[in-house]
Design a protein around this motif. Structure first.
Motif, PDB file in Angstrom:
ATOM      1  N   SER A 273      -4.700  15.219  -0.903  1.00  0.00           N
ATOM      2  CA  SER A 273      -3.803  14.115  -0.144  1.00  0.00           C
ATOM      3  C   SER A 273      -4.290  12.693  -0.469  1.00  0.00           C
ATOM      4  O   SER A 273      -5.045  12.577  -1.074  1.00  0.00           O
ATOM      5  CB  SER A 273      -4.702  14.566   1.454  1.00  0.00           C
ATOM      6  N   ILE A 274      -3.260  12.095  -0.153  1.00  0.00           N
ATOM      7  CA  ILE A 274      -3.217  10.813  -0.602  1.00  0.00           C
ATOM      8  C   ILE A 274      -3.087   9.760   1.058  1.00  0.00           C
ATOM      9  O   ILE A 274      -2.311  10.150   1.781  1.00  0.00           O
ATOM     10  CB  ILE A 274      -2.116  10.183  -1.427  1.00  0.00           C
ATOM     11  N   TYR A 275      -3.891   9.013   0.982  1.00  0.00           N
ATOM     12  CA  TYR A 275      -4.086   8.418   2.392  1.00  0.00           C
ATOM     13  C   TYR A 275      -4.559   6.896   2.229  1.00  0.00           C
ATOM     14  O   TYR A 275      -5.378   6.600   1.164  1.00  0.00           O
ATOM     15  CB  TYR A 275      -4.718   9.029   3.500  1.00  0.00           C
ATOM     16  N   SER A 276      -4.429   6.005   3.194  1.00  0.00           N
ATOM     17  CA  SER A 276      -4.941   4.664   3.245  1.00  0.00           C
ATOM     18  C   SER A 276      -5.631   4.371   4.505  1.00  0.00           C
ATOM     19  O   SER A 276      -5.122   4.729   5.381  1.00  0.00           O
ATOM     20  CB  SER A 276      -3.847   3.573   2.754  1.00  0.00           C
ATOM     21  N   MET A 277      -6.759   3.538   4.417  1.00  0.00           N
ATOM     22  CA  MET A 277      -7.176   2.902   5.505  1.00  0.00           C
ATOM     23  C   MET A 277      -7.987   1.791   5.128  1.00  0.00           C
ATOM     24  O   MET A 277      -8.686   1.596   4.072  1.00  0.00           O
ATOM     25  CB  MET A 277      -8.447   3.981   6.035  1.00  0.00           C
ATOM     26  N   ASP A 278      -7.871   0.524   5.950  1.00  0.00           N
ATOM     27  CA  ASP A 278      -8.416  -0.640   5.484  1.00  0.00           C
ATOM     28  C   ASP A 278      -8.248  -0.986   4.040  1.00  0.00           C
ATOM     29  O   ASP A 278      -9.202  -1.545   3.566  1.00  0.00           O
ATOM     30  CB  ASP A 278     -10.035  -0.540   5.788  1.00  0.00           C
ATOM     31  N   ASN A 279      -6.999  -1.113   3.558  1.00  0.00           N
ATOM     32  CA  ASN A 279      -6.565  -1.537   2.402  1.00  0.00           C
ATOM     33  C   ASN A 279      -7.183  -0.817   1.384  1.00  0.00           C
ATOM     34  O   ASN A 279      -7.212  -1.283   0.079  1.00  0.00           O
ATOM     35  CB  ASN A 279      -6.875  -3.073   2.393  1.00  0.00           C
ATOM     36  N   ILE A 280      -7.464   0.310   1.620  1.00  0.00           N
ATOM     37  CA  ILE A 280      -8.186   1.386   0.450  1.00  0.00           C
ATOM     38  C   ILE A 280      -7.289   2.580   0.280  1.00  0.00           C
ATOM     39  O   ILE A 280      -7.266   3.395   1.330  1.00  0.00           O
ATOM     40  CB  ILE A 280      -9.727   1.807   0.602  1.00  0.00           C
ATOM     41  N   ILE A 281      -6.731   2.961  -0.696  1.00  0.00           N
ATOM     42  CA  ILE A 281      -6.056   4.053  -0.904  1.00  0.00           C
ATOM     43  C   ILE A 281      -6.996   5.090  -1.458  1.00  0.00           C
ATOM     44  O   ILE A 281      -7.774   4.798  -2.532  1.00  0.00           O
ATOM     45  CB  ILE A 281      -4.805   3.916  -1.960  1.00  0.00           C
ATOM     46  N   THR A 282      -6.846   6.328  -1.139  1.00  0.00           N
ATOM     47  CA  THR A 282      -8.008   7.287  -1.363  1.00  0.00           C
ATOM     48  C   THR A 282      -6.960   8.723  -1.723  1.00  0.00           C
ATOM     49  O   THR A 282      -6.085   9.029  -1.175  1.00  0.00           O
ATOM     50  CB  THR A 282      -8.699   7.832  -0.281  1.00  0.00           C
ATOM     51  N   VAL A 283      -7.204   9.323  -2.870  1.00  0.00           N
ATOM     52  CA  VAL A 283      -6.459  10.470  -3.482  1.00  0.00           C
ATOM     53  C   VAL A 283      -7.808  11.369  -3.522  1.00  0.00           C
ATOM     54  O   VAL A 283      -8.738  11.246  -4.453  1.00  0.00           O
ATOM     55  CB  VAL A 283      -5.867  10.219  -4.984  1.00  0.00           C
ATOM     56  N   SER A 284      -7.662  12.376  -2.608  1.00  0.00           N
ATOM     57  CA  SER A 284      -8.481  13.400  -2.677  1.00  0.00           C
ATOM     58  C   SER A 284      -7.850  14.787  -2.932  1.00  0.00           C
ATOM     59  O   SER A 284      -6.688  15.138  -2.537  1.00  0.00           O
ATOM     60  CB  SER A 284      -9.409  13.672  -1.581  1.00  0.00           C
ATOM     61  N   GLY A 285      -8.923  15.743  -3.340  1.00  0.00           N
ATOM     62  CA  GLY A 285      -8.317  17.054  -3.461  1.00  0.00           C
ATOM     63  C   GLY A 285      -9.233  18.097  -3.495  1.00  0.00           C
ATOM     64  O   GLY A 285     -10.742  17.838  -3.705  1.00  0.00           O
ATOM     65  N   LYS A 286      -8.953  19.367  -3.600  1.00  0.00           N
ATOM     66  CA  LYS A 286      -9.717  20.593  -3.797  1.00  0.00           C
ATOM     67  C   LYS A 286      -9.094  21.452  -4.931  1.00  0.00           C
ATOM     68  O   LYS A 286      -7.802  21.626  -5.104  1.00  0.00           O
ATOM     69  CB  LYS A 286      -9.596  21.568  -2.502  1.00  0.00           C
ATOM     70  N   ARG A 287      -9.996  21.538  -5.823  1.00  0.00           N
ATOM     71  CA  ARG A 287      -9.710  22.384  -7.236  1.00  0.00           C
ATOM     72  C   ARG A 287      -9.257  23.937  -7.105  1.00  0.00           C
ATOM     73  O   ARG A 287      -8.378  24.474  -7.492  1.00  0.00           O
ATOM     74  CB  ARG A 287     -10.933  22.045  -8.269  1.00  0.00           C
TER      75      ARG A 287
ATOM     76  N   ILE B  23       0.851  -1.159   0.097  1.00  0.00           N
ATOM     77  CA  ILE B  23      -0.059  -0.143   0.093  1.00  0.00           C
ATOM     78  C   ILE B  23       0.747   1.359  -0.069  1.00  0.00           C
ATOM     79  O   ILE B  23       0.833   2.052  -0.794  1.00  0.00           O
ATOM     80  CB  ILE B  23      -1.025  -0.040   1.222  1.00  0.00           C
ATOM     81  N   ASN B  24       1.716   1.338   0.876  1.00  0.00           N
ATOM     82  CA  ASN B  24       2.776   2.660   0.858  1.00  0.00           C
ATOM     83  C   ASN B  24       3.497   2.573  -0.622  1.00  0.00           C
ATOM     84  O   ASN B  24       3.404   3.891  -0.974  1.00  0.00           O
ATOM     85  CB  ASN B  24       3.927   2.244   1.891  1.00  0.00           C
ATOM     86  N   ALA B  25       3.972   1.662  -1.096  1.00  0.00           N
ATOM     87  CA  ALA B  25       4.588   1.513  -2.442  1.00  0.00           C
ATOM     88  C   ALA B  25       3.473   2.094  -3.379  1.00  0.00           C
ATOM     89  O   ALA B  25       3.974   3.126  -4.180  1.00  0.00           O
ATOM     90  CB  ALA B  25       5.160   0.437  -2.910  1.00  0.00           C
ATOM     91  N   LEU B  26       2.354   1.774  -3.316  1.00  0.00           N
ATOM     92  CA  LEU B  26       1.457   2.088  -4.248  1.00  0.00           C
ATOM     93  C   LEU B  26       0.877   3.534  -4.250  1.00  0.00           C
ATOM     94  O   LEU B  26       0.846   4.299  -5.260  1.00  0.00           O
ATOM     95  CB  LEU B  26      -0.034   1.297  -4.134  1.00  0.00           C
TER      96      LEU B  26
END
Length: 133
Positions: free
Chosen positions: A26-40, A4-7
């Motif tokens: 931001s890029i973060y992971s929780m429960d084997n799910i990577i999420t990339v979120s942002g504000k335009r 997950i960290n490598a991905l």
């Protein structure tokens, strides 16, 4: 957790040009799910989830339940490019890649591009012949 960290790092590197156009990301992971979120923009009320990527090491599979590209950034190849990038990683790791929880229009688009039905409701498999360009 190493995977997950490598991905996370690989995805951030792949998206860096786009991410730098955002006000915040931001890029973060929780429960084997990577999420990339942002504000335009700074005055956007909330963040958008650019990507959610589930990782099942047990089943050797990546699942993408969410890719969202803001309207102003569509038709630039960001979403399909991201799917193609994740597919390349999946192939190197001998993992499968499936799209899940799609809108009907995106599902039809991906079927036309050669994604395969899996027999599982709302799940398409990305394969070598899927046109991701």
């Amino acid at each position: 957790m190493e995977l997950i960290n490598a991905l996370e790092k690989l995805i951030e590197q792949h998206l860096k040009d786009y991410l730098f156009t955002l006000h915040h990301y931001s890029i973060y992971s929780m429960d084997n799910i990577i999420t990339v979120s942002g504000k335009r923009k700074e005055d956007d009320i909330s963040e958008f989830n650019l990507l959610r990527l589930g990782i099942s090491e047990e089943h050797r599979e990546f699942l993408i339940p969410n890719i969202f590209i803001p309207k102003d950034d569509r038709k630039k190849g960001i979403g399909l490019g991201l799917i193609a990038f994740i597919y390349e990683i999946a192939q190197k790791l001998n993992f499968g890649l499936a799209l899940v929880q799609m809108t009907d229009s995106f599902r039809q688009k991906m079927l036309k591009r050669g994604a395969l039905e899996t027999g599982i409701y709302d799940c398409l498999e990305i394969v070598q012949s899927t046109n991701l360009k």
